[in-house]
Design a protein around this motif. Sequence first.
Motif, mmCIF file in Angstrom:
data_model
loop_
_atom_site.group_PDB
_atom_site.id
_atom_site.type_symbol
_atom_site.label_atom_id
_atom_site.label_comp_id
_atom_site.label_asym_id
_atom_site.label_seq_id
_atom_site.Cartn_x
_atom_site.Cartn_y
_atom_site.Cartn_z
ATOM 1 N N LEU A 74 -3.296 -6.234 -0.391
ATOM 2 C CA LEU A 74 -2.201 -5.432 0.150
ATOM 3 C C LEU A 74 -1.516 -6.116 1.320
ATOM 4 C CD1 LEU A 74 -4.029 -1.981 -0.051
ATOM 5 C CD2 LEU A 74 -2.459 -3.007 -1.715
ATOM 6 N N PRO A 82 0.812 -1.215 0.000
ATOM 7 C CA PRO A 82 0.000 0.000 0.000
ATOM 8 C C PRO A 82 0.851 1.273 0.000
ATOM 9 C CG PRO A 82 0.036 -0.952 2.211
ATOM 10 C CD PRO A 82 0.838 -1.874 1.323
ATOM 11 N N ASP A 99 1.631 -5.175 4.277
ATOM 12 C CA ASP A 99 2.346 -4.034 4.868
ATOM 13 C C ASP A 99 3.848 -4.058 4.543
ATOM 14 O OD1 ASP A 99 2.452 -1.638 6.211
ATOM 15 O OD2 ASP A 99 2.004 -2.463 8.194
ATOM 16 N N ASP A 139 -5.127 -1.129 9.376
ATOM 17 C CA ASP A 139 -4.870 -2.410 8.712
ATOM 18 C C ASP A 139 -3.392 -2.598 8.342
ATOM 19 O OD1 ASP A 139 -7.408 -3.281 8.964
ATOM 20 O OD2 ASP A 139 -8.029 -2.870 6.894
ATOM 21 N N PHE A 179 -10.252 3.294 -3.437
ATOM 22 C CA PHE A 179 -10.082 1.879 -3.079
ATOM 23 C C PHE A 179 -10.908 1.480 -1.847
ATOM 24 C CE2 PHE A 179 -5.760 2.423 -5.195
ATOM 25 C CZ PHE A 179 -6.178 1.816 -6.377
ATOM 26 N N SER A 180 -11.852 2.341 -1.472
ATOM 27 C CA SER A 180 -12.661 2.012 -0.291
ATOM 28 C C SER A 180 -13.416 0.704 -0.506
ATOM 29 C CB SER A 180 -13.628 3.155 0.043
ATOM 30 O OG SER A 180 -14.476 3.384 -1.052
ATOM 31 N N HIS A 224 -4.548 1.818 0.795
ATOM 32 C CA HIS A 224 -5.773 1.322 1.431
ATOM 33 C C HIS A 224 -6.608 2.442 2.035
ATOM 34 C CE1 HIS A 224 -3.074 1.687 4.854
ATOM 35 N NE2 HIS A 224 -4.086 1.548 5.676
ATOM 36 N N VAL A 262 -1.024 0.097 -7.629
ATOM 37 C CA VAL A 262 -2.288 -0.514 -7.220
ATOM 38 C C VAL A 262 -3.379 -0.202 -8.252
ATOM 39 C CG1 VAL A 262 -3.884 -0.821 -5.285
ATOM 40 C CG2 VAL A 262 -1.511 -0.165 -4.840
ATOM 41 N N LEU A 287 -12.350 -1.956 -1.538
ATOM 42 C CA LEU A 287 -11.545 -3.121 -1.168
ATOM 43 C C LEU A 287 -11.800 -3.539 0.277
ATOM 44 C CD1 LEU A 287 -8.129 -2.174 -2.859
ATOM 45 C CD2 LEU A 287 -9.770 -3.914 -3.635
ATOM 46 N N TYR A 295 -10.616 -2.227 3.147
ATOM 47 C CA TYR A 295 -9.586 -2.010 4.166
ATOM 48 C C TYR A 295 -9.925 -0.764 4.970
ATOM 49 C CZ TYR A 295 -6.621 -5.188 1.408
ATOM 50 O OH TYR A 295 -6.108 -6.258 0.740
#
Length: 366
Positions: free
Chosen positions: A102, A83, A104, A329, A320-321, A315, A90, A323, A325
């Motif tokens: 995604l 992310p 980290d 996260d 990308f809401s 994220h 992305v 998705l 996340y």
Amino acid sequence: MEVPLLDLRAQYKTIKSEVLAAISEVLDSQVCIGGPKVQELEAKIAAASDCRFAVGVSSGTDAILNCLMSLNIGPGDEVITTPFTFFATVGCIARVGATPVLVDIDPKTYNIDPAQIETAVTRRTKAILPVHLFGQMADMDPILGIASRYDLAVIEDAAQSITSTYKGKKAGSIGTAGCFSFFPSKNLGGIGDGGMVVTNDEALYKRLMLMRNHGAEPKYYHKFIGANFRLDPIQAVALLVKLPHLEAWSEARRRNAAYYNERFAGTVVQTPFISPACVTIYNQYCIRVPRRDEVVAHLKANKIGCEIYYPVPAHMQECFSYLGYGEGDFPQSEKAADEIMALPVYPELTDEMKDAVVDCILTFLR
Ligand SMILES: *Cc1c(COP(=O)(O)O)cnc(C)c1O
């Protein structure tokens, strides 16, 4: 003293007559799409990246898009990435209809944390898309291990890392394919948009070549649905003038970084961590500081260029809401987004300019 974040005019001055002569030659030939200059650049970028094949494309974004399309990645498929990257990484996964999954980052390198990848693999996973952020390559050995266990493609987003190395291997040469950007602010920047895909896979190379030209073979007979991803010869000749300087320019960036590292040693400023496995090209020199937003405002008020790469992890982006996340996260990506800032590191910086940058930060934080 004024210090810009990047001064492309300083670099252009040193190559102006060569660039103008090369462009004039293209115009005289009136070969304005594709042609021998694009092929020459492809051969030289392939060689500089220790790859067999290279395909010139219209941007770094289109390099990623072309790779995903040529690997047949689409609806129902998942692609694992980070992310903490520029939007395009992305965005391209989503644009082909696949789902970005995604993982980290390692807070030291800002690159995807390989230890967290395996739990993200599902039956639908088709590829891993590591990003070599700021000029330093991701930790590729464990990534390749996971990819081979689950039979996944590895697409290297090397937009910021052309010619950087991991255990002596060049960016773009380790995965299934590598993507470069020639956006003007990259270490090898064009005079507009441009990009390239490199690979050692001949079958993939053939698909990439067709895909950038609407999937046609022969002309007007379309094997699959591609797009116009072509690179212009005007860009190719400008890049051919710059390419022989790339190594010296990257070395100058490393010297600038070493200078900053020394001056920030023993202060609250956290300087970049470069893995002993990697040689970085410092597309960006990023530090972490307390009260980051105040430091940025102070530098800008004093006409010292700086920038936040990147203030909002993928994220947390509105688009990308869907998705699903949420905040918390990917804590390392969120923390980096809150603390990081990039300083001027371009090759033509003088010691005086670097001192002005450091003094401005340290007097403020003291
Ligand atoms: C610049 C960049 C891209 C996109 O390249 P463009 O040429 O601007 O389309 C993709 N990924 C990363 C990490 C980048 O820095």
